[in-house]
Design an enzyme around this catalytic site. Sequence first.
Site, mmCIF file in Angstrom:
data_model
loop_
_atom_site.group_PDB
_atom_site.id
_atom_site.type_symbol
_atom_site.label_atom_id
_atom_site.label_comp_id
_atom_site.label_asym_id
_atom_site.label_seq_id
_atom_site.Cartn_x
_atom_site.Cartn_y
_atom_site.Cartn_z
ATOM 1 N N CYS A 147 52.556 63.239 32.810
ATOM 2 C CA CYS A 147 52.327 63.249 31.363
ATOM 3 C C CYS A 147 53.548 63.867 30.682
ATOM 4 C CB CYS A 147 51.087 64.059 31.007
ATOM 5 S SG CYS A 147 49.552 63.430 31.736
ATOM 6 N N GLY A 148 53.584 63.768 29.369
ATOM 7 C CA GLY A 148 54.647 64.394 28.592
ATOM 8 C C GLY A 148 54.062 65.431 27.655
#
Length: 296
Positions: A2-3
Amino acid sequence: MCGIVGIVGFSPANQQLYDALTVLQHRGQDAAGIMTAHEGEIFLRKDNGLVRDVFQQRHMLQLKGNVGIGHVRYPTAGCDSSAEAQPFYVNSPYGICLAHNGNLTNATELAEVLIREDRRHLNTSSDSEVLLNVLASELQRVGDQRATVADIFAAVRAVYRRLRGGYAVVAMVLGHGVIGFRDPNGIRPLVIGTRDTPRGREHMLASESVALDQAGYDLLRDVGPGEAVFIDEQGGCTASSVRRPCVTPRAFSSTSTSLAPTRSSTTSPCTRPGCAWASCSPRRSGASDRATTSTS
Protein backbone atom coordinates in the site's frame (compact mmCIF):
# COMPACT_ATOMS: atom_id res chain seq x y z
CA MET A 1 1.67 -3.34 -0.74
CA CYS A 2 0.00 0.00 0.00
CA GLY A 3 1.00 3.65 -0.13
CA ILE A 4 0.89 5.97 2.88
CA VAL A 5 1.54 9.67 3.44
CA GLY A 6 1.34 12.08 6.35
CA ILE A 7 1.71 15.88 6.37
CA VAL A 8 2.13 18.51 9.07
CA GLY A 9 2.30 21.99 7.59
CA PHE A 10 1.15 25.59 7.63
CA SER A 11 -0.96 25.48 4.46
CA PRO A 12 -3.94 23.30 3.47
CA ALA A 13 -2.91 19.64 3.32
CA ASN A 14 -5.75 18.34 1.11
CA GLN A 15 -4.21 18.99 -2.30
CA GLN A 16 -0.75 17.90 -1.16
CA LEU A 17 -2.16 14.61 0.10
CA TYR A 18 -4.12 14.08 -3.12
CA ASP A 19 -1.04 14.71 -5.28
CA ALA A 20 1.10 12.44 -3.10
CA LEU A 21 -1.43 9.60 -3.36
CA THR A 22 -1.59 10.09 -7.11
CA VAL A 23 2.13 9.45 -7.53
CA LEU A 24 1.88 6.52 -5.08
CA GLN A 25 -1.05 5.03 -7.00
CA HIS A 26 1.11 2.16 -8.28
CA ARG A 27 1.28 0.89 -4.68
CA GLY A 28 -2.48 0.28 -4.50
CA GLN A 29 -5.44 0.64 -6.83
CA ASP A 30 -8.23 -0.91 -4.75
CA ALA A 31 -9.16 2.06 -2.52
CA ALA A 32 -8.01 5.50 -1.45
CA GLY A 33 -8.61 7.75 1.53
CA ILE A 34 -7.62 11.05 3.12
CA MET A 35 -8.24 12.27 6.65
CA THR A 36 -7.45 15.80 7.85
CA ALA A 37 -7.87 17.73 11.09
CA HIS A 38 -8.84 21.35 11.70
CA GLU A 39 -9.72 23.11 14.97
CA GLY A 40 -10.46 19.88 16.79
CA GLU A 41 -12.59 18.37 14.03
CA ILE A 42 -11.69 15.45 11.77
CA PHE A 43 -12.64 15.29 8.08
CA LEU A 44 -12.63 12.05 6.09
CA ARG A 45 -13.15 10.88 2.55
CA LYS A 46 -12.41 7.29 1.52
CA ASP A 47 -13.88 4.74 -0.89
CA ASN A 48 -13.01 1.99 -3.32
CA GLY A 49 -11.42 3.12 -6.57
CA LEU A 50 -8.51 5.11 -7.93
CA VAL A 51 -7.48 8.41 -6.39
CA ARG A 52 -8.89 10.40 -9.30
CA ASP A 53 -12.28 8.68 -8.91
CA VAL A 54 -12.58 8.75 -5.12
CA PHE A 55 -11.92 12.48 -4.73
CA GLN A 56 -14.09 15.03 -6.51
CA GLN A 57 -13.94 18.78 -5.97
CA ARG A 58 -16.73 18.70 -3.38
CA HIS A 59 -14.80 16.14 -1.34
CA MET A 60 -11.57 18.12 -1.50
CA LEU A 61 -13.26 21.28 -0.26
CA GLN A 62 -14.47 19.40 2.81
CA LEU A 63 -10.99 18.17 3.74
CA LYS A 64 -9.97 21.15 5.85
CA GLY A 65 -6.79 21.58 7.83
CA ASN A 66 -3.02 21.73 7.59
CA VAL A 67 -2.46 18.28 9.11
CA GLY A 68 -3.54 15.00 7.54
CA ILE A 69 -2.77 11.47 6.39
CA GLY A 70 -3.61 9.50 3.26
CA HIS A 71 -3.63 5.93 1.97
CA VAL A 72 -3.92 3.94 -1.25
CA ARG A 73 -4.80 0.29 -0.72
CA TYR A 74 -3.78 -2.96 -2.28
CA PRO A 75 -5.68 -5.59 -0.26
CA THR A 76 -3.38 -8.18 1.32
CA ALA A 77 -5.55 -8.92 4.38
CA GLY A 78 -9.24 -8.64 5.20
CA CYS A 79 -11.57 -8.09 2.24
CA ASP A 80 -12.07 -5.55 -0.55
CA SER A 81 -15.06 -3.82 1.04
CA SER A 82 -15.07 -0.02 1.12
CA ALA A 83 -15.41 -0.35 4.91
CA GLU A 84 -11.80 -1.47 4.94
CA ALA A 85 -10.54 1.53 2.99
CA GLN A 86 -8.11 3.57 5.08
CA PRO A 87 -7.41 5.68 7.08
CA PHE A 88 -9.15 4.16 10.10
CA TYR A 89 -10.30 6.23 13.07
CA VAL A 90 -10.90 5.60 16.77
CA ASN A 91 -12.19 8.31 19.08
CA SER A 92 -10.41 7.31 22.30
CA PRO A 93 -7.95 8.39 23.47
CA TYR A 94 -7.59 11.86 21.93
CA GLY A 95 -8.90 10.82 18.51
CA ILE A 96 -6.46 8.75 16.46
CA CYS A 97 -6.38 8.15 12.70
CA LEU A 98 -4.08 5.58 11.12
CA ALA A 99 -2.88 4.45 7.70
CA HIS A 100 -0.82 1.28 7.42
CA ASN A 101 1.27 -0.50 4.81
CA GLY A 102 2.14 -4.10 5.63
CA ASN A 103 0.87 -7.29 7.21
CA LEU A 104 0.56 -8.41 10.83
CA THR A 105 1.17 -12.13 11.19
CA ASN A 106 -0.42 -12.24 14.65
CA ALA A 107 -3.49 -10.11 13.85
CA THR A 108 -5.97 -12.83 14.89
CA GLU A 109 -4.36 -13.27 18.30
CA LEU A 110 -4.14 -9.50 18.79
CA ALA A 111 -7.82 -9.08 17.91
CA GLU A 112 -8.81 -11.63 20.52
CA VAL A 113 -6.78 -9.86 23.21
CA LEU A 114 -8.13 -6.44 22.22
CA ILE A 115 -11.72 -7.66 22.56
CA ARG A 116 -11.25 -9.79 25.66
CA GLU A 117 -8.81 -7.74 27.73
CA ASP A 118 -8.69 -4.20 26.32
CA ARG A 119 -12.48 -4.06 25.79
CA ARG A 120 -12.08 -2.59 22.33
CA HIS A 121 -14.51 -3.07 19.44
CA LEU A 122 -13.30 -4.10 15.98
CA ASN A 123 -15.66 -3.37 13.10
CA THR A 124 -13.74 -5.05 10.25
CA SER A 125 -11.40 -7.95 9.60
CA SER A 126 -8.56 -5.57 8.64
CA ASP A 127 -5.24 -5.97 10.44
CA SER A 128 -4.86 -2.20 10.08
CA GLU A 129 -7.81 -1.67 12.40
CA VAL A 130 -6.18 -4.10 14.82
CA LEU A 131 -2.95 -2.08 14.68
CA LEU A 132 -4.85 1.17 15.30
CA ASN A 133 -6.54 -0.27 18.37
CA VAL A 134 -3.27 -1.63 19.74
CA LEU A 135 -1.78 1.87 19.45
CA ALA A 136 -4.90 3.41 21.00
CA SER A 137 -4.82 0.89 23.84
CA GLU A 138 -1.22 1.75 24.66
CA LEU A 139 -1.84 5.51 24.49
CA GLN A 140 -4.86 5.01 26.74
CA ARG A 141 -2.49 3.93 29.50
CA VAL A 142 -1.05 7.46 29.60
CA GLY A 143 -4.11 8.58 31.53
CA ASP A 144 -3.46 12.30 31.04
CA GLN A 145 -5.47 14.85 29.09
CA ARG A 146 -2.50 15.40 26.80
CA ALA A 147 0.27 12.97 25.87
CA THR A 148 3.90 14.10 25.90
CA VAL A 149 6.45 13.13 23.26
CA ALA A 150 7.88 10.65 25.77
CA ASP A 151 4.39 9.16 26.26
CA ILE A 152 3.98 8.73 22.51
CA PHE A 153 7.33 6.99 22.10
CA ALA A 154 6.58 4.75 25.10
CA ALA A 155 3.28 3.76 23.47
CA VAL A 156 5.02 2.95 20.18
CA ARG A 157 7.62 0.93 22.08
CA ALA A 158 4.78 -1.11 23.61
CA VAL A 159 3.20 -1.52 20.15
CA TYR A 160 6.47 -2.99 18.88
CA ARG A 161 6.42 -5.55 21.67
CA ARG A 162 2.92 -6.70 20.71
CA LEU A 163 3.12 -6.76 16.91
CA ARG A 164 4.61 -9.38 14.60
CA GLY A 165 5.09 -8.77 10.90
CA GLY A 166 6.21 -6.05 8.51
CA TYR A 167 4.63 -2.61 8.68
CA ALA A 168 5.06 1.11 8.09
CA VAL A 169 2.56 3.42 9.76
CA VAL A 170 1.48 7.05 9.78
CA ALA A 171 -0.95 8.03 12.53
CA MET A 172 -2.53 11.39 13.31
CA VAL A 173 -3.30 12.10 16.97
CA LEU A 174 -5.82 14.93 17.21
CA GLY A 175 -4.40 17.99 18.92
CA HIS A 176 -0.92 16.50 19.01
CA GLY A 177 0.54 15.78 15.57
CA VAL A 178 1.57 12.92 13.29
CA ILE A 179 3.52 9.78 14.21
CA GLY A 180 5.46 7.67 11.72
CA PHE A 181 7.13 4.35 12.50
CA ARG A 182 8.46 1.19 10.86
CA ASP A 183 8.77 -2.39 12.01
CA PRO A 184 12.10 -3.36 13.65
CA ASN A 185 13.25 -5.19 10.50
CA GLY A 186 12.48 -2.30 8.14
CA ILE A 187 10.50 -4.51 5.77
CA ARG A 188 8.16 -1.71 4.65
CA PRO A 189 9.56 1.64 3.45
CA LEU A 190 8.98 5.08 4.97
CA VAL A 191 10.84 8.32 4.27
CA ILE A 192 10.70 11.80 5.75
CA GLY A 193 11.18 15.16 4.05
CA THR A 194 10.80 18.88 4.73
CA ARG A 195 10.25 22.11 2.91
CA ASP A 196 10.72 25.62 4.27
CA THR A 197 7.92 28.17 3.93
CA PRO A 198 7.56 31.78 5.14
CA ARG A 199 5.42 30.46 8.02
CA GLY A 200 7.76 27.66 9.05
CA ARG A 201 9.07 24.22 8.16
CA GLU A 202 6.60 21.65 6.85
CA HIS A 203 7.10 17.89 7.08
CA MET A 204 5.96 14.95 4.98
CA LEU A 205 6.20 11.22 5.66
CA ALA A 206 5.62 8.90 2.70
CA SER A 207 6.19 5.40 1.37
CA GLU A 208 8.47 6.71 -1.37
CA SER A 209 10.53 9.81 -2.03
CA VAL A 210 8.64 10.49 -5.28
CA ALA A 211 5.78 11.80 -3.12
CA LEU A 212 8.16 14.35 -1.59
CA ASP A 213 9.66 15.35 -4.92
CA GLN A 214 6.39 16.29 -6.60
CA ALA A 215 5.48 18.66 -3.73
CA GLY A 216 8.88 20.33 -3.45
CA TYR A 217 9.97 18.64 -0.21
CA ASP A 218 13.64 17.82 0.35
CA LEU A 219 14.30 14.21 1.26
CA LEU A 220 15.97 14.01 4.67
CA ARG A 221 16.33 10.26 5.06
CA ASP A 222 14.53 6.99 5.70
CA VAL A 223 12.70 6.50 8.93
CA GLY A 224 14.90 3.79 10.38
CA PRO A 225 13.90 0.22 11.17
CA GLY A 226 12.45 0.21 14.68
CA GLU A 227 12.38 4.02 14.72
CA ALA A 228 9.49 6.36 15.48
CA VAL A 229 9.19 9.98 14.36
CA PHE A 230 6.77 12.46 15.90
CA ILE A 231 5.93 15.79 14.22
CA ASP A 232 3.90 18.13 16.39
CA GLU A 233 1.33 20.56 15.02
CA GLN A 234 3.78 23.45 15.37
CA GLY A 235 6.26 21.70 13.06
CA GLY A 236 8.66 20.37 15.69
CA CYS A 237 10.14 16.99 14.80
CA THR A 238 11.51 14.41 17.23
CA ALA A 239 12.91 10.97 16.38
CA SER A 240 13.59 8.01 18.64
CA SER A 241 15.07 4.61 17.85
CA VAL A 242 12.64 2.76 20.08
CA ARG A 243 13.57 -0.76 19.01
CA ARG A 244 16.88 -1.68 17.42
CA PRO A 245 16.82 -4.35 14.70
CA CYS A 246 19.31 -7.15 14.14
CA VAL A 247 18.97 -7.39 10.36
CA THR A 248 17.23 -5.01 7.97
CA PRO A 249 15.77 -6.58 4.80
CA ARG A 250 15.60 -4.02 2.02
CA ALA A 251 13.29 -5.48 -0.62
CA PHE A 252 10.31 -3.36 -1.63
CA SER A 253 8.67 -2.02 -4.74
CA SER A 254 9.17 1.55 -5.88
CA THR A 255 9.02 3.70 -8.97
CA SER A 256 12.20 4.37 -10.90
CA THR A 257 12.13 7.97 -9.66
CA SER A 258 12.11 7.06 -5.96
CA LEU A 259 15.33 6.94 -3.99
CA ALA A 260 16.54 3.69 -2.52
CA PRO A 261 17.00 3.31 1.27
CA THR A 262 19.87 5.30 2.70
CA ARG A 263 21.50 2.66 4.88
CA SER A 264 22.95 -0.76 4.13
CA SER A 265 20.84 -3.87 4.64
CA THR A 266 22.82 -5.08 7.65
CA THR A 267 23.06 -1.98 9.83
CA SER A 268 20.71 -0.46 12.38
CA PRO A 269 19.93 3.19 13.21
CA CYS A 270 22.71 5.11 14.87
CA THR A 271 21.89 6.64 18.25
CA ARG A 272 25.05 8.70 18.71
CA PRO A 273 24.37 12.35 19.61
CA GLY A 274 24.40 14.49 16.49
CA CYS A 275 24.10 11.61 14.05
CA ALA A 276 21.79 12.50 11.16
CA TRP A 277 20.35 8.99 11.26
CA ALA A 278 19.11 9.48 14.83
CA SER A 279 17.35 12.82 14.32
CA CYS A 280 15.14 14.78 11.94
CA SER A 281 18.28 16.11 10.25
CA PRO A 282 19.28 15.95 6.57
CA ARG A 283 20.77 12.68 5.44
CA ARG A 284 24.47 12.40 4.65
CA SER A 285 25.21 13.41 1.08
CA GLY A 286 25.85 10.62 -1.36
CA ALA A 287 24.24 8.06 0.92
CA SER A 288 21.82 6.61 -1.61
CA ASP A 289 21.31 5.73 -5.24
CA ARG A 290 18.15 5.71 -7.27
CA ALA A 291 16.10 2.54 -7.15
CA THR A 292 15.67 1.02 -10.60
CA THR A 293 14.21 -2.39 -9.80
CA SER A 294 11.12 -3.79 -8.13
CA THR A 295 11.69 -6.94 -6.10
CA SER A 296 8.41 -7.49 -4.25
